[in-house]
Scaffold this motif. Structure first.
Motif: not given
Length: 242
Positions: A64-66, A68-69, A61-62
């Motif tokens: 993916t989040t970073i 995508e940003q 999740q970490f």
């Protein structure tokens, strides 16, 4: 971060020397060695913890989040910049910087040892990165790659080598007797370059953020460990009794 830790270590060394040198000349060096070794051990444990959690949901999740940003900012201008930066963190980029540094070391500082030390650091980083990639065997992200890649993903070779090579340059420049403002600007530029190289690999779609973090930690370990070894070689050459 290397610069901050080095400042703390040097400050402690000066304070300890004033208090204890009249009692024991070896004590300051022993204490600084213990601190440096503790930093290496702590960083190694952090790297192991990260490696063991590569396939966990929270780390995924970490990543993916970073990712995508960062990918949300993709545009032609930034792409050109990060392609250039990632080339600076590749073989020919290091070769050019290494040659320029050695010219400065020899002609200005008259210290060929710095070139040897820099060579040792980058060779250790490169060789250990190859081994770690094969041991971990993590595939690249399934994203559009804006540059070609052939090796495995973790830890990032670009991030690890950037932290080791430019991180050790920060360590060297910190000790050079040059104008404080010039020294500050060079160190700030090198820190910016390290993190730019790391971000470029995520932006270009060829690494997970955790690859970059792992590479930075591993490269940082080599900076501290090599600085410790080279310092003690210098100290023992000056005073074999220390």
């Amino acid at each position: 971060m290397q610069n901050v830790i080095k400042i703390i270590i040097d400050t402690l060394k000066q304070l300890i020397s004033k208090v204890f040198k009249k009692h024991n000349d070896q004590l300051p060096y022993i204490i600084i060695s213990v601190i440096a070794i503790l930093i290496v051990i702590g960083s190694a444990n952090l790297f192991i913890e990260l490696t063991e959690n590569l396939h966990t949901t929270s780390l995924a999740q970490f990543d993916t989040t970073i990712t995508e940003q960062i990918l949300a900012y993709r545009n032609p201008t930034l792409t050109s910049y990060f392609v250039f930066i990632t080339d600076v963190g590749d073989v020919y980029g290091y070769l050019l910087v290494f040659i320029l540094c050695n010219v400065a070391f020899l002609l200005i500082l008259k210290k060929w040892q710095y070139g040897v030390q820099l060579s040792v650091v980058i060779l250790l980083a490169l060789s250990s990165n190859i081994i770690l990639k094969k041991v971990v065997n993590r595939s690249r992200p399934e994203l559009e790659h804006l540059v070609s890649v052939e090796t495995l993903s973790y830890p990032s070779g670009h991030a690890m080598t950037a932290m080791a090579f430019y991180g050790f340059l920060i360590y060297l420049f910190y000790h050079f007797k040059i104008h404080p403002i010039l020294k500050f600007c060079i160190i700030l530029l090198l820190i910016f370059l390290i993190f730019s190289i790391g971000i470029s690999r995520i932006y270009l779609g060829v690494h997970f953020p955790s690859d970059i973090v792992g590479g930075f930690i591993a490269g940082f370990i080599w900076v501290i460990l090599c600085a410790l070894i080279f310092n003690f070689i210098r100290v023992y050459r000056k005073d074999p009794t220390v």
